[in-house]
Motif scaffolding. Structure first.
Motif, PDB file in Angstrom:
ATOM      1  N   GLU A 141       0.850  -1.210   0.000  1.00 22.81           N
ATOM      2  CA  GLU A 141       0.000   0.000   0.000  1.00 22.81           C
ATOM      3  C   GLU A 141       0.878   1.249   0.000  1.00 22.81           C
ATOM      4  O   GLU A 141       0.580   2.232  -0.695  1.00 22.81           O
ATOM      5  CB  GLU A 141      -0.910   0.114   1.232  1.00 22.81           C
ATOM      6  CG  GLU A 141      -1.665  -1.110   1.662  1.00 22.81           C
ATOM      7  CD  GLU A 141      -0.839  -1.980   2.601  1.00 22.81           C
ATOM      8  OE1 GLU A 141      -0.198  -2.910   2.061  1.00 22.81           O
ATOM      9  OE2 GLU A 141      -0.822  -1.767   3.827  1.00 22.81           O
ATOM     10  N   GLU A 142       1.936   1.236   0.802  1.00 18.45           N
ATOM     11  CA  GLU A 142       2.831   2.409   0.882  1.00 18.45           C
ATOM     12  C   GLU A 142       3.537   2.626  -0.454  1.00 18.45           C
ATOM     13  O   GLU A 142       3.656   3.750  -0.940  1.00 18.45           O
ATOM     14  CB  GLU A 142       3.879   2.206   1.988  1.00 18.45           C
ATOM     15  CG  GLU A 142       3.296   2.161   3.385  1.00 18.45           C
ATOM     16  CD  GLU A 142       4.253   1.576   4.421  1.00 18.45           C
ATOM     17  OE1 GLU A 142       3.989   1.775   5.616  1.00 18.45           O
ATOM     18  OE2 GLU A 142       5.258   0.910   4.052  1.00 18.45           O
ATOM     19  N   LEU A 143       3.993   1.512  -1.032  1.00 18.02           N
ATOM     20  CA  LEU A 143       4.688   1.598  -2.309  1.00 18.02           C
ATOM     21  C   LEU A 143       3.747   2.153  -3.376  1.00 18.02           C
ATOM     22  O   LEU A 143       4.106   3.068  -4.132  1.00 18.02           O
ATOM     23  CB  LEU A 143       5.199   0.201  -2.712  1.00 18.02           C
ATOM     24  CG  LEU A 143       6.060   0.109  -3.962  1.00 18.02           C
ATOM     25  CD1 LEU A 143       7.336   0.935  -3.836  1.00 18.02           C
ATOM     26  CD2 LEU A 143       6.425  -1.354  -4.264  1.00 18.02           C
ATOM     27  N   ALA A 144       2.521   1.627  -3.421  1.00 20.88           N
ATOM     28  CA  ALA A 144       1.544   2.051  -4.428  1.00 20.88           C
ATOM     29  C   ALA A 144       1.239   3.543  -4.272  1.00 20.88           C
ATOM     30  O   ALA A 144       1.208   4.289  -5.261  1.00 20.88           O
ATOM     31  CB  ALA A 144       0.271   1.225  -4.300  1.00 20.88           C
ATOM     32  N   LYS A 145       1.048   3.988  -3.033  1.00 22.16           N
ATOM     33  CA  LYS A 145       0.721   5.394  -2.770  1.00 22.16           C
ATOM     34  C   LYS A 145       1.870   6.299  -3.220  1.00 22.16           C
ATOM     35  O   LYS A 145       1.655   7.300  -3.910  1.00 22.16           O
ATOM     36  CB  LYS A 145       0.435   5.572  -1.271  1.00 22.16           C
ATOM     37  CG  LYS A 145      -0.073   6.956  -0.921  1.00 22.16           C
ATOM     38  CD  LYS A 145      -0.432   7.043   0.559  1.00 22.16           C
ATOM     39  CE  LYS A 145      -0.657   8.511   0.939  1.00 22.16           C
ATOM     40  NZ  LYS A 145      -0.599   8.696   2.392  1.00 22.16           N
ATOM     41  N   ALA A 146       3.097   5.907  -2.865  1.00 21.99           N
ATOM     42  CA  ALA A 146       4.268   6.729  -3.199  1.00 21.99           C
ATOM     43  C   ALA A 146       4.476   6.788  -4.710  1.00 21.99           C
ATOM     44  O   ALA A 146       4.814   7.838  -5.267  1.00 21.99           O
ATOM     45  CB  ALA A 146       5.512   6.173  -2.504  1.00 21.99           C
ATOM     46  N   ILE A 147       4.256   5.660  -5.388  1.00 24.67           N
ATOM     47  CA  ILE A 147       4.455   5.622  -6.845  1.00 24.67           C
ATOM     48  C   ILE A 147       3.419   6.503  -7.546  1.00 24.67           C
ATOM     49  O   ILE A 147       3.733   7.195  -8.529  1.00 24.67           O
ATOM     50  CB  ILE A 147       4.414   4.166  -7.379  1.00 24.67           C
ATOM     51  CG1 ILE A 147       5.630   3.386  -6.862  1.00 24.67           C
ATOM     52  CG2 ILE A 147       4.358   4.116  -8.905  1.00 24.67           C
ATOM     53  CD1 ILE A 147       6.993   3.880  -7.322  1.00 24.67           C
ATOM     54  N   GLN A 148       2.179   6.526  -7.031  1.00 21.62           N
ATOM     55  CA  GLN A 148       1.163   7.408  -7.638  1.00 21.62           C
ATOM     56  C   GLN A 148       1.573   8.872  -7.489  1.00 21.62           C
ATOM     57  O   GLN A 148       1.431   9.668  -8.420  1.00 21.62           O
ATOM     58  CB  GLN A 148      -0.226   7.171  -7.011  1.00 21.62           C
ATOM     59  CG  GLN A 148      -0.853   5.816  -7.359  1.00 21.62           C
ATOM     60  CD  GLN A 148      -0.604   5.374  -8.791  1.00 21.62           C
ATOM     61  OE1 GLN A 148      -0.874   6.122  -9.742  1.00 21.62           O
ATOM     62  NE2 GLN A 148      -0.055   4.168  -8.972  1.00 21.62           N
ATOM     63  N   ILE A 149       2.089   9.237  -6.305  1.00 24.02           N
ATOM     64  CA  ILE A 149       2.536  10.627  -6.079  1.00 24.02           C
ATOM     65  C   ILE A 149       3.695  10.956  -7.022  1.00 24.02           C
ATOM     66  O   ILE A 149       3.705  11.999  -7.686  1.00 24.02           O
ATOM     67  CB  ILE A 149       2.924  10.832  -4.593  1.00 24.02           C
ATOM     68  CG1 ILE A 149       1.685  10.703  -3.705  1.00 24.02           C
ATOM     69  CG2 ILE A 149       3.614  12.202  -4.398  1.00 24.02           C
ATOM     70  CD1 ILE A 149       1.950  10.673  -2.216  1.00 24.02           C
ATOM     71  N   LEU A 150       4.664  10.018  -7.113  1.00 24.58           N
ATOM     72  CA  LEU A 150       5.813  10.227  -7.995  1.00 24.58           C
ATOM     73  C   LEU A 150       5.365  10.395  -9.448  1.00 24.58           C
ATOM     74  O   LEU A 150       5.832  11.296 -10.155  1.00 24.58           O
ATOM     75  CB  LEU A 150       6.780   9.036  -7.858  1.00 24.58           C
ATOM     76  CG  LEU A 150       7.934   8.956  -8.864  1.00 24.58           C
ATOM     77  CD1 LEU A 150       8.872  10.164  -8.714  1.00 24.58           C
ATOM     78  CD2 LEU A 150       8.739   7.668  -8.678  1.00 24.58           C
ATOM     79  N   LYS A 151       4.451   9.534  -9.882  1.00 20.15           N
ATOM     80  CA  LYS A 151       3.942   9.636 -11.258  1.00 20.15           C
ATOM     81  C   LYS A 151       3.298  10.995 -11.509  1.00 20.15           C
ATOM     82  O   LYS A 151       3.495  11.600 -12.568  1.00 20.15           O
ATOM     83  CB  LYS A 151       2.923   8.519 -11.527  1.00 20.15           C
ATOM     84  CG  LYS A 151       3.554   7.233 -12.000  1.00 20.15           C
ATOM     85  CD  LYS A 151       2.569   6.082 -12.023  1.00 20.15           C
ATOM     86  CE  LYS A 151       1.747   6.028 -13.297  1.00 20.15           C
ATOM     87  NZ  LYS A 151       0.944   4.764 -13.350  1.00 20.15           N
ATOM     88  N   GLY A 152       2.548  11.456 -10.526  1.00 19.77           N
ATOM     89  CA  GLY A 152       1.887  12.756 -10.638  1.00 19.77           C
ATOM     90  C   GLY A 152       2.902  13.887 -10.790  1.00 19.77           C
ATOM     91  O   GLY A 152       2.740  14.779 -11.626  1.00 19.77           O
ATOM     92  N   VAL A 153       3.971  13.812 -10.003  1.00 15.34           N
ATOM     93  CA  VAL A 153       5.017  14.855 -10.049  1.00 15.34           C
ATOM     94  C   VAL A 153       5.735  14.813 -11.396  1.00 15.34           C
ATOM     95  O   VAL A 153       6.002  15.850 -12.012  1.00 15.34           O
ATOM     96  CB  VAL A 153       6.019  14.683  -8.883  1.00 15.34           C
ATOM     97  CG1 VAL A 153       7.239  15.567  -9.074  1.00 15.34           C
ATOM     98  CG2 VAL A 153       5.348  14.981  -7.548  1.00 15.34           C
ATOM     99  N   ILE A 154       6.033  13.614 -11.870  1.00 17.31           N
ATOM    100  CA  ILE A 154       6.749  13.486 -13.154  1.00 17.31           C
ATOM    101  C   ILE A 154       5.875  13.961 -14.311  1.00 17.31           C
ATOM    102  O   ILE A 154       6.365  14.611 -15.245  1.00 17.31           O
ATOM    103  CB  ILE A 154       7.194  12.014 -13.391  1.00 17.31           C
ATOM    104  CG1 ILE A 154       8.264  11.606 -12.370  1.00 17.31           C
ATOM    105  CG2 ILE A 154       7.742  11.831 -14.814  1.00 17.31           C
ATOM    106  CD1 ILE A 154       8.656  10.141 -12.411  1.00 17.31           C
ATOM    107  N   ALA A 155       4.584  13.675 -14.246  1.00 19.71           N
ATOM    108  CA  ALA A 155       3.670  14.008 -15.354  1.00 19.71           C
ATOM    109  C   ALA A 155       3.393  15.500 -15.445  1.00 19.71           C
ATOM    110  O   ALA A 155       3.075  16.018 -16.509  1.00 19.71           O
ATOM    111  CB  ALA A 155       2.360  13.236 -15.190  1.00 19.71           C
ATOM    112  N   LYS A 156       3.496  16.194 -14.307  1.00 18.94           N
ATOM    113  CA  LYS A 156       3.056  17.591 -14.234  1.00 18.94           C
ATOM    114  C   LYS A 156       3.949  18.532 -15.049  1.00 18.94           C
ATOM    115  O   LYS A 156       5.149  18.427 -15.034  1.00 18.94           O
ATOM    116  CB  LYS A 156       3.025  18.049 -12.774  1.00 18.94           C
ATOM    117  CG  LYS A 156       2.181  19.290 -12.570  1.00 18.94           C
ATOM    118  CD  LYS A 156       2.051  19.599 -11.078  1.00 18.94           C
ATOM    119  CE  LYS A 156       3.359  20.043 -10.542  1.00 18.94           C
ATOM    120  NZ  LYS A 156       3.799  20.820  -9.676  1.00 18.94           N
TER     121      LYS A 156
END
Ligand SMILES: *Cc1c(COP(=O)(O)O)cnc(C)c1O
Length: 386
Positions: A371-386
């Motif tokens: 769950e922690e990994l999934a949450k962090a990866i979603q945040i990272l993806k959001g930052v990279i995409a922005k």
């Protein structure tokens, strides 16, 4: 004065630190001085392999603290002897030298390779070949071994006897292996160099070339070792048997410990008085390492591989991402945006990520919850995409 100001005033300016004051942690969660919780995808730099304050690790370290914290290496302690035994049993290596860091582990490997060769062939056979873009440490000899010109300034003269080959280019390696070469030293996944795994075919050929010419093969597993890549040591996935394996970072789960594991050819090369360390292999760090190493089993390695594949599948082809490299939970992400900028934004949003050269680098605790990994990866993806 606040902590960051205090540090800037009194600690030597050797680090471009990020604005996080870590106060406490549990597993993959780190708390800063304001009580903000962050998900850790760095583990230090691949050091806290079971995360912060893993319970069994704390108990093992604490139990040893109540017994004895140090005795000179002129005497014996049980944790050091037991740890050496466990390392040899799990790798097939024959003997272990303990230091406190990756650089010290590599210093031992360099000295051992040169002594093996000079004992057998004379002092002229002393050259060590490393790869361009490698990283082997910050001492003068390991800086020399590091194949990056940018590291070979300011502090000369540097120790001689290192030559650099381009990675994954077997003919170039073969051409450098003349009668003056005593060892080849490789990272199987270049960490600081940008998370670049070596090709299996190249590594197998290099190992064969070394074996045929009695050139020692040193594998620097300071970063790739101790379960990071989904096997206890990365060389185990390459189907080779190194003569010397060095490791450190994750070995003691967050305490300073490094070692050079010595194979059959060199098990008796280093004799009394030829090398040493005041603190190396001290019983506290060794007790921590025993707790970690005894739990790096097949089930955990499968978990590391699975999590690594999950991260890759989430990131590959995502917006703003050019490529994803790595092995197990050692992952490099080539992005359109500046990697340092991404790391800063992630920190603001509660996720710790590292960088390596121009890439974002992930080295999460091996035991991070899905769950922690999934949450962090979603945040990272959001930052990279922005
Ligand atoms: C970090 C690292 C080192 C140096 O380790 P220290 O503990 O900082 O001395 C050496 N080799 C590799 C591959 C590393 O990643």
């Amino acid at each position: 004065m606040d902590i960051i100001e205090l540090d800037k005033k009194y600690v030597a300016n050797t680090y471009a630190r990020s604005p996080l004051v870590a106060v406490s942690g549990s597993g993959a969660l780190i708390k800063d001085e304001n009580g903000k919780e962050l998900i850790d995808l760095g583990s230090g730099i691949g050091v806290n392999c079971f995360g912060a304050c893993d319970e069994a690790w704390v108990m093992a370290v604490e139990a040893q603290l109540h017994k004895i914290q140090h005795i000179s290496n002129l005497y014996y302690t049980e944790p050091q002897a037991q740890l050496a035994k466990l390392l040899c049993e799990k790798t097939g290596m024959k003997k272990v030298f303990f230091g406190n860091s990756g650089a010290e582990a590599n210093e031992c490997a360099i000295k051992c390779a040169r002594k093996y060769s000079s004992d057998k062939y004379g002092a002229e056979r002393s050259t060590i070949i490393t790869l361009e873009n490698s990283f082997h440490g910050r001492t003068l000899a390991t800086l020399s071994a590091t194949g990056q010109n940018s590291m070979h300034v300011h502090f000369g003269p540097f120790p001689e006897g290192f030559k650099y080959a381009p990675a994954n280019d077997f003919p170039a390696l073969e051409a450098l292996c003349d009668s003056a070469v005593c060892a080849v030293m490789l990272e199987l996944v270049q960490g600081e160099g940008g998370v670049n795994p070596l090709d299996k075919e190249y590594v197998v050929k290099a190992a064969k070339l070394c074996a045929e010419n009695d050139i020692l093969l040193i594998i620097d597993e300071v970063q790739t070792g101790n379960g990071r890549t989904g096997s206890l040591y990365a060389y185990m996935q390459y189907g080779i048997t190194p003569d010397i394996v060095t490791t450190a970072k994750g070995l003691a789960g967050g305490l300073p410990l490094g070692c050079a594991m010595l194979g059959e050819k060199v098990e008796n090369t280093m004799s009394a008085g030829t090398h040493g360390s005041t603190f190396g292999g001290n019983p506290i760090c060794a007790a921590g390492a025993l707790s970690i190493l005894s739990r790096l089993d097949g089930a955990l390695m499968d978990e590391v591989k699975k999590k690594g594949e999950y991260v890759k599948s989430e990131l590959e082809g995502a917006k703003g991402i050019k490529s994803v490299s790595g092995l197990g939970l050692m992952i490099g992400i080539e992005t359109e945006k500046d990697a340092k900028e991404i790391a800063r934004e992630c920190l603001d949003r509660g996720v710790i990520v590292l960088t390596a050269k121009t890439k974002v680098r992930l080295l999460p605790p091996l035991t991070i919850k899905q769950e922690e990994l999934a949450k962090a990866i979603q945040i990272l993806k959001g930052v990279i995409a922005k």
